[in-house]
Design a protein around this motif. Structure first.
Motif, PDB file in Angstrom:
ATOM      1  N   ASP A 213       0.836  -1.214   0.000  1.00  0.00           N
ATOM      2  CA  ASP A 213       0.000   0.000   0.000  1.00  0.00           C
ATOM      3  C   ASP A 213       0.864   1.254   0.000  1.00  0.00           C
ATOM      4  O   ASP A 213       0.611   2.203  -0.748  1.00  0.00           O
ATOM      5  CB  ASP A 213      -0.923   0.010   1.220  1.00  0.00           C
ATOM      6  CG  ASP A 213      -2.108  -0.921   1.056  1.00  0.00           C
ATOM      7  OD1 ASP A 213      -2.811  -1.166   2.049  1.00  0.00           O
ATOM      8  OD2 ASP A 213      -2.330  -1.403  -0.078  1.00  0.00           O
ATOM      9  N   TYR A 262       2.016   9.678   8.270  1.00  0.00           N
ATOM     10  CA  TYR A 262       1.216  10.712   7.607  1.00  0.00           C
ATOM     11  C   TYR A 262       1.395  12.035   8.333  1.00  0.00           C
ATOM     12  O   TYR A 262       1.152  12.131   9.533  1.00  0.00           O
ATOM     13  CB  TYR A 262      -0.266  10.316   7.593  1.00  0.00           C
ATOM     14  CG  TYR A 262      -1.099  11.229   6.725  1.00  0.00           C
ATOM     15  CD1 TYR A 262      -1.856  12.264   7.279  1.00  0.00           C
ATOM     16  CD2 TYR A 262      -1.111  11.077   5.338  1.00  0.00           C
ATOM     17  CE1 TYR A 262      -2.598  13.107   6.483  1.00  0.00           C
ATOM     18  CE2 TYR A 262      -1.862  11.921   4.542  1.00  0.00           C
ATOM     19  CZ  TYR A 262      -2.605  12.931   5.115  1.00  0.00           C
ATOM     20  OH  TYR A 262      -3.339  13.767   4.314  1.00  0.00           O
ATOM     21  N   PHE A 280       2.083  11.392   3.089  1.00  0.00           N
ATOM     22  CA  PHE A 280       2.983  10.495   3.814  1.00  0.00           C
ATOM     23  C   PHE A 280       4.419  10.974   3.596  1.00  0.00           C
ATOM     24  O   PHE A 280       4.800  11.345   2.492  1.00  0.00           O
ATOM     25  CB  PHE A 280       2.829   9.054   3.319  1.00  0.00           C
ATOM     26  CG  PHE A 280       1.598   8.385   3.854  1.00  0.00           C
ATOM     27  CD1 PHE A 280       0.396   8.487   3.168  1.00  0.00           C
ATOM     28  CD2 PHE A 280       1.628   7.677   5.044  1.00  0.00           C
ATOM     29  CE1 PHE A 280      -0.758   7.891   3.672  1.00  0.00           C
ATOM     30  CE2 PHE A 280       0.481   7.082   5.545  1.00  0.00           C
ATOM     31  CZ  PHE A 280      -0.707   7.185   4.866  1.00  0.00           C
ATOM     32  N   GLU A 316       0.364   0.399  12.213  1.00  0.00           N
ATOM     33  CA  GLU A 316       0.187   0.511  10.760  1.00  0.00           C
ATOM     34  C   GLU A 316       0.147   1.996  10.406  1.00  0.00           C
ATOM     35  O   GLU A 316      -0.403   2.791  11.176  1.00  0.00           O
ATOM     36  CB  GLU A 316      -1.103  -0.188  10.310  1.00  0.00           C
ATOM     37  CG  GLU A 316      -1.071  -1.704  10.506  1.00  0.00           C
ATOM     38  CD  GLU A 316      -2.341  -2.390   9.991  1.00  0.00           C
ATOM     39  OE1 GLU A 316      -3.195  -1.700   9.396  1.00  0.00           O
ATOM     40  OE2 GLU A 316      -2.467  -3.608  10.182  1.00  0.00           O
ATOM     41  N   PRO A 317       0.680   2.396   9.265  1.00  0.00           N
ATOM     42  CA  PRO A 317       0.864   3.826   8.984  1.00  0.00           C
ATOM     43  C   PRO A 317      -0.417   4.571   8.632  1.00  0.00           C
ATOM     44  O   PRO A 317      -0.462   5.791   8.741  1.00  0.00           O
ATOM     45  CB  PRO A 317       1.808   3.822   7.770  1.00  0.00           C
ATOM     46  CG  PRO A 317       1.564   2.516   7.104  1.00  0.00           C
ATOM     47  CD  PRO A 317       1.225   1.538   8.174  1.00  0.00           C
ATOM     48  N   GLN A 318      -1.461   3.866   8.227  1.00  0.00           N
ATOM     49  CA  GLN A 318      -2.670   4.567   7.796  1.00  0.00           C
ATOM     50  C   GLN A 318      -3.638   4.794   8.955  1.00  0.00           C
ATOM     51  O   GLN A 318      -4.701   5.355   8.764  1.00  0.00           O
ATOM     52  CB  GLN A 318      -3.363   3.790   6.684  1.00  0.00           C
ATOM     53  CG  GLN A 318      -2.504   3.677   5.428  1.00  0.00           C
ATOM     54  CD  GLN A 318      -3.257   3.109   4.260  1.00  0.00           C
ATOM     55  OE1 GLN A 318      -4.463   3.310   4.158  1.00  0.00           O
ATOM     56  NE2 GLN A 318      -2.587   2.399   3.386  1.00  0.00           N
ATOM     57  N   LEU A 319      -3.272   4.364  10.132  1.00  0.00           N
ATOM     58  CA  LEU A 319      -4.126   4.559  11.297  1.00  0.00           C
ATOM     59  C   LEU A 319      -4.014   5.988  11.790  1.00  0.00           C
ATOM     60  O   LEU A 319      -3.024   6.680  11.507  1.00  0.00           O
ATOM     61  CB  LEU A 319      -3.733   3.583  12.410  1.00  0.00           C
ATOM     62  CG  LEU A 319      -3.853   2.109  12.046  1.00  0.00           C
ATOM     63  CD1 LEU A 319      -3.227   1.254  13.125  1.00  0.00           C
ATOM     64  CD2 LEU A 319      -5.310   1.727  11.847  1.00  0.00           C
ATOM     65  N   SER A 320      -5.035   6.417  12.535  1.00  0.00           N
ATOM     66  CA  SER A 320      -5.010   7.792  13.035  1.00  0.00           C
ATOM     67  C   SER A 320      -5.721   7.850  14.387  1.00  0.00           C
ATOM     68  O   SER A 320      -6.169   6.821  14.906  1.00  0.00           O
ATOM     69  CB  SER A 320      -5.699   8.727  12.046  1.00  0.00           C
ATOM     70  OG  SER A 320      -7.037   8.324  11.826  1.00  0.00           O
TER      71      SER A 320
END
Lengths: 545, 283
Positions: A213, A262, A280, A316-320
């Motif tokens: 991703d 991000y 990112f 995970e990098p897409q978490l917020s």
């Protein structure tokens, strides 16, 4: 005949041995039960509408049952979690699931302590790694894995762990492993100083799908914004506590090189000369944190400082928001407990923050306590102000008779940053508050609390009052109201009443409240999330056994 | 004491050495090659609902991201701009208002959202997402490509028959199952309009004469869709025709700029879109 007698004797002897062993090691079970039930009553006037619970589900609940067992040197535990139409996960939606939320088995073998299952732990103050549970936010980032802690001697230990972070009833797609060493040194028993140094290292390895991703995201950027994703990211920290007479000084420095995360403020170039904000990025991160304390002669002073740069560390990098956090960065603002003084709170910023806080407490004689707190949070260059608070409080206590608390708080908060309210001015509040606790007799107490928040912006000015009657040992009754005395946006002034009772019996606590509450945020340890307006009944049960 | 200090120094040296050694692990990784071009070959057509608004300063970047995805997959994306109430008031007073009750109804129907710009991809709730709507436009390409790789369950064809005089439009949608679908299928039809010139807020101010594309103008079916069929065997087809009379042309409702969008989905509890299709009203 003799053989039969011998066999019977051996059988009885064996029975005596095992029965005797069983009698020496009995199974110990303890635990706790907590449940919250909400009955949602639609009230569009306060914004309690347009959410499934208000529109058609009407009832939501969360429950946790913990069981801990101890037998023959083994410790273990299991927890059952249940969510029915719960709004804890996402305040604007509904979540239903149930299952085993946690289990673990622990055994100490000589100096080695082994644990498997869902692990809670931290390294240093938690900056590079902290696994913990915070039920009010449905935050539970336990590590499903293995941990080994070895006691080198009485002063030093080393621990290591590996596993995957829990995500409700599943796990995230990354492996997190770490090692830390903790020690203590004091020259001799009569020394007036000691140190407790430590160091830690954490590595996170992404799963293939995550890297795929990130690769696709980066490939979609223009060349100047592209980055090469890593499977591995490392974070390491050094920390130490120095105690010298009445002083205590904690310092920690953490680094995290080359991580992809991000950045909502980074500028991304788009085709045709356009640009957008948020992308990112791959860069280094660091946190420096220190706390200096002094406590003696009725005086307590704590000074904290922190600098955070690019330290968003997740499974995970897409978490917020509060999802998938591996690290925990200490907040730098006072935890206020009164309704209006706690309304505005600065959530910890992971990417760009420099802050300090001074807390001073002084006991004057038998009856008086004075405290002053000051916090200042800005950007990393210490120029743009994010949050400022000054709080002064006086407590007068007459033992077993009454206690009076008087205080005033002044806040400045950037609500565009902390509340996402773009284009709105910084909010400045002045909130005087008062609390009176009176012991009517041995069994009965009366508590009265009041605050007034003067605020020309955002939600405007408010007044709050509470009366609480305690009848020991079982009952507590409460009645409160909050009223909008001034609304800069011209919205209709409304009352937000609450009425409730609590019944305690032994190890059981039952609560029932009728609540009308304005939208706000709920924060714990600097991690905050939106709390929408609430209208309805809240019931709770807490038991320990 | 001396022994203890030597102990501490030894461990410090070992720790620092270990950190330097472990930190160089990232150099052990084989560097990843970013793909130069290409994409995923798929005959799926995805419905992408972009939640946007004329008063949303961050939304132009979301639209730019979506346009990039459409450029990459021109035959696989049907985009619909949902101007629900939040941040969708005209950026300049007196200009055309792109908000519609249907857009607000779709926002309510899809549930949890945090802000704008956000997008829904086949109305699917992806793992680790709070809801169907997803922010962070950079990440949208990953969800599109996930969906393009998913199983292709049905084809959907759309055709329009438009009478310029009466402004009557007939939309015919034909679904053909590529696999046996053993649960109810719902059908949806709506009209979008592009090339609408109206102001748009961005990070630095207001963009005059911004051109809004594929804006939802009318939802012809209920927001949860209409039941098309209770199940559909592989190779079988089912059709439905809708009729709608376009409102008189004013600043909007320019027939040449309008398109019909149809999609088939599962029932309301699941919402998942199986296939979408789009066709201009006037060719």
């Amino acid at each position: 005949m003799i053989n039969l007698f011998r066999k019977l004797f051996i059988a009885k002897l064996l029975a005596l041995v095992f029965w005797g062993a069983g009698a020496q090691e009995s199974l110990l079970i303890s635990g706790g039960f907590q449940t919250n039930g909400n009955l949602f009553l639609r009230d569009s006037a306060i914004g309690a509408a347009g959410i499934p619970q208000y529109d058609y589900q009407l009832f939501g609940a969360e429950s946790w049952l913990d069981l801990n067992m101890s037998y023959n040197g083994f410790n273990g535990g299991i927890r059952f979690d249940l969510f029915n139409n719960s709004n804890l996960l996402n305040p604007l939606n509904s979540y239903t699931a149930q299952g085993i939320g946690r289990w673990f088995i622990n055994k100490e073998i000589d100096r080695l302590d082994l644990t498997v299952g869902y692990l809670y732990d931290q390294i240093g103050s938690g900056i590079i790694y902290r696994a913990y549970e915070e039920r009010a936010q449905l935050l539970d980032n336990a590590l499903l894995g293995v941990s080994a802690k070895y006691r080198i001697n009485e002063q030093w230990n080393v621990k290591a762990f590996t596993g995957k972070q829990k995500n409700l009833f599943t796990i995230y797609n990354s492996i997190i492993k770490g090692i830390s060493i903790n020690g203590f040194y004091q020259p001799n028993d009569s020394s007036n100083w000691s140190i407790a140094p430590g160091a830690g290292f954490v590595n996170r390895t992404y799963g293939d799908a995550i890297v795929t991703d990130l690769t696709n995201i980066s490939a979609g950027y223009l060349a100047k914004d592209q980055f090469i994703p890593n499977y591995n990211t490392n974070a390491f920290t050094l920390f130490n506590t120095l105690n010298y007479k009445d002083f205590s000084w904690y310092a920690e420095a953490a680094f995290k090189p080359d991580d992809v995360f991000y950045d909502p403020n980074a500028i991304r170039s788009l085709p045709k000369g356009e640009s957008s904000i948020g992308k990112f990025v791959k860069r280094n991160g660091s946190v420096y944190y220190t706390s200096l304390g002094y406590a003696a002669h009725n005086l307590g002073i704590t000074i904290e400082g922190k600098r955070t740069d690019g330290f968003d560390f997740r499974a995970e990098p897409q978490l917020s928001l509060n999802r998938g956090l591996v690290s925990y960065i200490p907040p730098m603002a006072r935890i206020n407990t009164y309704r209006l003084t706690a309304y505005y709170f600065p959530a910890t910023q992971f990417l760009n923050e420099m802050a300090y806080q001074v807390d001073l407490k002084y006991g004057l004689g038998k009856h008086w306590n004075l405290s002053v707190n000051f916090s200042d949070i800005r950007d990393i260059d210490f120029k743009r102000e994010f949050y400022k608070e000054i709080n002064a409080e006086v407590v007068y206590k007459k033992e077993e008779t009454y206690q009076i608390i008087l205080g005033v708080q002044h806040q400045m908060i950037d609500i565009e940053l902390y509340f996402g309210k773009g284009g709105e001015e910084d909010v400045k509040t002045i909130t005087p508050y008062f609390e009176f606790l009176y012991y009517v007799n041995d069994k009965t107490s009366l508590r009265i609390e009041s605050q007034y928040m003067y605020n020309k912006h955002d939600i405007g000015s408010w007044v709050y009052g509470l009366v609480e009657l305690g009848i020991s040992p079982h009952w507590i009754f409460e009645l409160s109201n909050m009223y909008n005395t001034f609304s800069p946006k011209g919205t209709k002034a409304l009352h937000y009443p609450t009425a409730g009772l609590v019944y305690n019996y032994g190890n059981n606590r039952f609560g029932l409240r009728y609540v009308k509450q304005i939208q706000g945020i709920v924060c714990s340890g600097g991690i905050c999330r939106l709390e929408p307006a609430f209208s309805g009944f809240r019931a709770s049960i807490t038991s320990t056994f | 004491m001396k022994t203890q200090m030597i102990y501490i120094l030894k461990f410090s040296f070992l720790y620092i050495s270990l950190i330097l050694f472990l930190n160089s692990c990232s150099d052990w990784e084989q560097p990843i090659q970013l793909p130069n071009s290409g994409g995923i070959k798929s005959s799926r057509v995805l419905l992408v609902e972009e939640f946007t608004g004329a008063s949303c300063p961050n939304c132009p970047s979301g639209t730019a991201e979506l346009n990039g995805i459409i450029d990459k997959y021109p035959d696989n994306i049907v985009a619909v701009g949902i101007h629900s109430n939040f941040l969708a008031a005209p950026a300049t007073v007196g200009e055309v208002d792109l908000r519609t009750p249907e857009a607000q109804a779709i926002e309510t129907f899809l549930g949890a959202w945090l802000g704008k710009p956000e997008a829904a991809f086949n109305r699917k709730k992806f793992n680790n997402q709070n809801g169907i709507r997803i922010g962070k436009p950079d990440t949208w390409i990953t969800f599109v490509e996930q969906e393009l790789k998913a199983e292709h369950e049905a084809e959907l064809k759309i055709s329009n028959n438009y009478d310029s005089t009466s402004r009557e439009l007939q939309i015919t949608l034909t679904a053909t199952a590529l696999l046996t679908i053993a649960k109810p299928i719902y059908i949806h039809a709506l009209i979008t309009e592009s090339e609408i010139s109206a102001s748009q807020k961005n990070q630095t101010g207001i963009l005059k004469d911004y051109v809004h594309e594929h804006v939802l103008r009318k939802l012809i079916t209920p927001v949860a869709g209409e039941l098309l069929i209770n199940s559909l065997d592989v190779g079988k087809s089912v059709s439905k025709t809708f009729t709608y009379i376009l409102p008189p042309q004013d600043r909007v409702w320019v027939a040449e700029h309008c398109a019909t969008v149809g999609f088939i989905s599962y029932a309301e509890q699941e919402k998942y879109v199986i296939q979408a299709a789009e066709s201009k009203i006037k060719r």
